[in-house]
Write a protein that holds these residues in place. Structure first.
Motif, PDB file in Angstrom:
ATOM      1  N   THR A 168      37.039   1.510   1.309  1.00  0.00           N
ATOM      2  CA  THR A 168      37.150   2.901   0.839  1.00  0.00           C
ATOM      3  C   THR A 168      38.565   3.430   1.070  1.00  0.00           C
ATOM      4  O   THR A 168      39.130   4.112   0.198  1.00  0.00           O
ATOM      5  N   GLU A 169      39.153   3.093   2.234  1.00  0.00           N
ATOM      6  CA  GLU A 169      40.517   3.573   2.525  1.00  0.00           C
ATOM      7  C   GLU A 169      41.511   3.043   1.487  1.00  0.00           C
ATOM      8  O   GLU A 169      42.407   3.760   1.050  1.00  0.00           O
ATOM      9  N   GLN A 170      41.349   1.773   1.103  1.00  0.00           N
ATOM     10  CA  GLN A 170      42.267   1.218   0.090  1.00  0.00           C
ATOM     11  C   GLN A 170      42.122   1.980  -1.225  1.00  0.00           C
ATOM     12  O   GLN A 170      43.094   2.280  -1.912  1.00  0.00           O
ATOM     13  N   ILE A 171      40.871   2.296  -1.556  1.00  0.00           N
ATOM     14  CA  ILE A 171      40.617   2.996  -2.828  1.00  0.00           C
ATOM     15  C   ILE A 171      41.214   4.413  -2.793  1.00  0.00           C
ATOM     16  O   ILE A 171      41.840   4.862  -3.756  1.00  0.00           O
ATOM     17  N   LYS A 172      41.054   5.070  -1.634  1.00  0.00           N
ATOM     18  CA  LYS A 172      41.648   6.417  -1.490  1.00  0.00           C
ATOM     19  C   LYS A 172      43.154   6.358  -1.748  1.00  0.00           C
ATOM     20  O   LYS A 172      43.709   7.205  -2.443  1.00  0.00           O
ATOM     21  N   ALA A 173      43.823   5.340  -1.144  1.00  0.00           N
ATOM     22  CA  ALA A 173      45.278   5.232  -1.288  1.00  0.00           C
ATOM     23  C   ALA A 173      45.660   4.998  -2.758  1.00  0.00           C
ATOM     24  O   ALA A 173      46.621   5.590  -3.268  1.00  0.00           O
ATOM     25  N   ILE A 174      44.874   4.182  -3.443  1.00  0.00           N
ATOM     26  CA  ILE A 174      45.166   3.903  -4.862  1.00  0.00           C
ATOM     27  C   ILE A 174      45.035   5.185  -5.676  1.00  0.00           C
ATOM     28  O   ILE A 174      45.885   5.522  -6.505  1.00  0.00           O
ATOM     29  N   GLN A 221      31.027   1.696  -3.309  1.00  0.00           N
ATOM     30  CA  GLN A 221      32.269   2.475  -3.374  1.00  0.00           C
ATOM     31  C   GLN A 221      32.155   3.610  -4.398  1.00  0.00           C
ATOM     32  O   GLN A 221      32.787   4.657  -4.236  1.00  0.00           O
ATOM     33  N   SER A 222      31.324   3.437  -5.409  1.00  0.00           N
ATOM     34  CA  SER A 222      31.106   4.547  -6.354  1.00  0.00           C
ATOM     35  C   SER A 222      30.475   5.731  -5.632  1.00  0.00           C
ATOM     36  O   SER A 222      30.777   6.882  -5.935  1.00  0.00           O
ATOM     37  N   SER A 223      29.589   5.453  -4.654  1.00  0.00           N
ATOM     38  CA  SER A 223      28.954   6.549  -3.900  1.00  0.00           C
ATOM     39  C   SER A 223      30.020   7.395  -3.221  1.00  0.00           C
ATOM     40  O   SER A 223      29.929   8.624  -3.184  1.00  0.00           O
ATOM     41  N   PHE A 224      31.067   6.724  -2.684  1.00  0.00           N
ATOM     42  CA  PHE A 224      32.164   7.483  -2.066  1.00  0.00           C
ATOM     43  C   PHE A 224      32.868   8.351  -3.123  1.00  0.00           C
ATOM     44  O   PHE A 224      33.155   9.528  -2.891  1.00  0.00           O
ATOM     45  N   LEU A 225      33.131   7.763  -4.285  1.00  0.00           N
ATOM     46  CA  LEU A 225      33.851   8.519  -5.333  1.00  0.00           C
ATOM     47  C   LEU A 225      33.036   9.714  -5.812  1.00  0.00           C
ATOM     48  O   LEU A 225      33.578  10.755  -6.164  1.00  0.00           O
ATOM     49  N   VAL A 226      31.711   9.553  -5.798  1.00  0.00           N
ATOM     50  CA  VAL A 226      30.835  10.667  -6.212  1.00  0.00           C
ATOM     51  C   VAL A 226      30.842  11.761  -5.137  1.00  0.00           C
ATOM     52  O   VAL A 226      31.048  12.937  -5.436  1.00  0.00           O
ATOM     53  N   VAL A 278      45.544  -2.480 -13.695  1.00  0.00           N
ATOM     54  CA  VAL A 278      44.626  -3.106 -12.720  1.00  0.00           C
ATOM     55  C   VAL A 278      45.163  -2.916 -11.299  1.00  0.00           C
ATOM     56  O   VAL A 278      46.338  -3.185 -11.029  1.00  0.00           O
ATOM     57  N   LYS A 279      44.318  -2.407 -10.418  1.00  0.00           N
ATOM     58  CA  LYS A 279      44.687  -2.215  -9.003  1.00  0.00           C
ATOM     59  C   LYS A 279      43.775  -3.108  -8.164  1.00  0.00           C
ATOM     60  O   LYS A 279      42.549  -2.890  -8.125  1.00  0.00           O
ATOM     61  N   ASP A 280      44.345  -4.124  -7.516  1.00  0.00           N
ATOM     62  CA  ASP A 280      43.531  -5.049  -6.724  1.00  0.00           C
ATOM     63  C   ASP A 280      43.139  -4.428  -5.385  1.00  0.00           C
ATOM     64  O   ASP A 280      43.945  -3.753  -4.739  1.00  0.00           O
ATOM     65  N   VAL A 281      41.892  -4.687  -4.990  1.00  0.00           N
ATOM     66  CA  VAL A 281      41.358  -4.158  -3.724  1.00  0.00           C
ATOM     67  C   VAL A 281      40.765  -5.336  -2.960  1.00  0.00           C
ATOM     68  O   VAL A 281      40.014  -6.131  -3.534  1.00  0.00           O
ATOM     69  N   ASP A 282      41.110  -5.452  -1.661  1.00  0.00           N
ATOM     70  CA  ASP A 282      40.522  -6.515  -0.839  1.00  0.00           C
ATOM     71  C   ASP A 282      39.127  -6.065  -0.412  1.00  0.00           C
ATOM     72  O   ASP A 282      38.979  -5.286   0.537  1.00  0.00           O
ATOM     73  N   ALA A 283      38.103  -6.576  -1.103  1.00  0.00           N
ATOM     74  CA  ALA A 283      36.725  -6.131  -0.854  1.00  0.00           C
ATOM     75  C   ALA A 283      36.003  -7.022   0.150  1.00  0.00           C
ATOM     76  O   ALA A 283      34.800  -6.913   0.327  1.00  0.00           O
ATOM     77  N   MET A 284      36.771  -7.907   0.838  1.00  0.00           N
ATOM     78  CA  MET A 284      36.189  -8.705   1.929  1.00  0.00           C
ATOM     79  C   MET A 284      36.154  -7.891   3.213  1.00  0.00           C
ATOM     80  O   MET A 284      35.492  -8.254   4.170  1.00  0.00           O
ATOM     81  N   LYS A 285      36.915  -6.803   3.240  1.00  0.00           N
ATOM     82  CA  LYS A 285      36.981  -5.969   4.446  1.00  0.00           C
ATOM     83  C   LYS A 285      35.686  -5.163   4.615  1.00  0.00           C
ATOM     84  O   LYS A 285      34.857  -5.103   3.701  1.00  0.00           O
ATOM     85  N   ALA A 286      35.569  -4.485   5.757  1.00  0.00           N
ATOM     86  CA  ALA A 286      34.392  -3.632   5.998  1.00  0.00           C
ATOM     87  C   ALA A 286      34.372  -2.485   4.972  1.00  0.00           C
ATOM     88  O   ALA A 286      35.427  -2.117   4.422  1.00  0.00           O
ATOM     89  N   ILE A 287      33.182  -1.934   4.757  1.00  0.00           N
ATOM     90  CA  ILE A 287      33.007  -0.929   3.699  1.00  0.00           C
ATOM     91  C   ILE A 287      34.008   0.227   3.829  1.00  0.00           C
ATOM     92  O   ILE A 287      34.657   0.611   2.848  1.00  0.00           O
ATOM     93  N   ASN A 288      34.175   0.762   5.055  1.00  0.00           N
ATOM     94  CA  ASN A 288      35.079   1.917   5.205  1.00  0.00           C
ATOM     95  C   ASN A 288      36.532   1.527   4.964  1.00  0.00           C
ATOM     96  O   ASN A 288      37.324   2.343   4.466  1.00  0.00           O
ATOM     97  N   GLU A 289      36.896   0.266   5.264  1.00  0.00           N
ATOM     98  CA  GLU A 289      38.280  -0.153   5.006  1.00  0.00           C
ATOM     99  C   GLU A 289      38.528  -0.327   3.507  1.00  0.00           C
ATOM    100  O   GLU A 289      39.628  -0.074   3.018  1.00  0.00           O
TER     101      GLU A 289
END
Ligand code: AP5
Length: 218
Positions: free
Chosen positions: A208-214, A16-21, A195-206
């Motif tokens: 990423t979508e949660q992180i974008k929204a946060i 997910q850091s790769s997406f943020l970069v 602290v912002k919780d993220v469900d990281a059991m989902k697929a990688i792109n999903e």
């Protein structure tokens, strides 16, 4: 905005850091990557580091805080850092606050990647990373793209690397270290309300979508 990406080994912090970069143009400060770069130097320090990292224990706070301060003090990345793999114990969390304060910065949010431990061994055993941009891929879940299709043209000279600490017994110890020393610092950050919780059991792109929204809400 400075962020911490938090979670156990294999949760997806580097992914997910790769997406943020790439997407948010943030600077990824990964203590694991900095330590692995030092390992390649063959110095006396690198031999000590390899032993510690292969045992799944934490490298000393002095070494880590030194690496971190070099970057926090760099004006070109001011307020644009994603901390990946740091802090890992309460002492490091407190040192981070002091250093950020010294350079007039703060943490805006902790992205807490929540994942069942049952999936971690498979994620870690399937991991291969690009030797150039360090992006992690996965032989089971996220097969490597052709180097020529990568955003970073230098990845043409890519090799796919497996880490020496990605074996079952070291992973068990890394998880133990995480439970004993790293997980407890979430309470320190929960008290600050960041602290912002993220469900990281989902697929990688999903994920990423949660992180974008946060990030949009920060
Ligand atoms: P470090 O390099 O930080 O490793 P870690 O914290 O154990 O985390 P990982 O890099 O294993 O996992 P990740 O969460 O980044 O997962 P990734 O995105 O790659 O630390 C290594 C060692 O260095 C430590 O043990 C310690 O000795 C030392 N160290 C480092 N920092 C330190 C510090 N601050 N203080 C002291 N010592 C320190 O994903 C894993 C795999 O899963 C990939 O293959 C990926 O493609 C796949 N994947 C990711 N997300 C998903 C998904 N949603 N679904 C399916 N597959 C996924």
């Amino acid at each position: 905005m400075n962020l911490i990406i938090f979670g156990p080994p294999g949760a997806g912090k580097g992914t997910q850091s790769s997406f943020l970069v790439n997407d948010q143009k943030m600077y990824q400060l990964s203590t694991g990557d900095l330590l692995r770069a030092e390992l390649k130097s063959g110095s006396d320090l690198s031999k000590q580091l390899k032993e510690i990292m292969d045992s799944g224990k934490l490298v000393s706070d002095d070494i880590i805080n030194n690496l971190i301060e070099k970057k926090i003090s760099d004006p070109s990345v001011k307020n644009n850092i994603i901390f990946d793999g740091f802090p890992r114990n309460l002492e490091q969390a407190k040192s981070l606050d002091l250093m950020l304060n010294k350079y007039d910065q703060q943490i805006s949010g902790i992205l807490n990647l929540k994942v069942d431990y049952s999936v971690l061994v498979k994620r870690i055993s399937g991991r291969v990373s690009c030797s150039v941009c360090k992006k992690p891929f996965n032989e089971f879940f996220d097969p490597p793209v052709e180097a020529k299709d990568c955003n970073n043209k230098q990845c043409n000279s890519r090799e796919l690397i497996k880490r020496s600490d990605d074996n079952e017994s070291t992973v068990k110890n890394r998880l133990k270290t995480y439970d004993e020393q790293t997980l407890p610092i979430l309470d320190y950050y929960r008290q600050k309300g960041i602290v912002k919780d993220v469900d990281a059991m989902k697929a990688i792109n999903e994920v990423t979508e949660q992180i974008k929204a946060i990030i949009n809400d920060l």
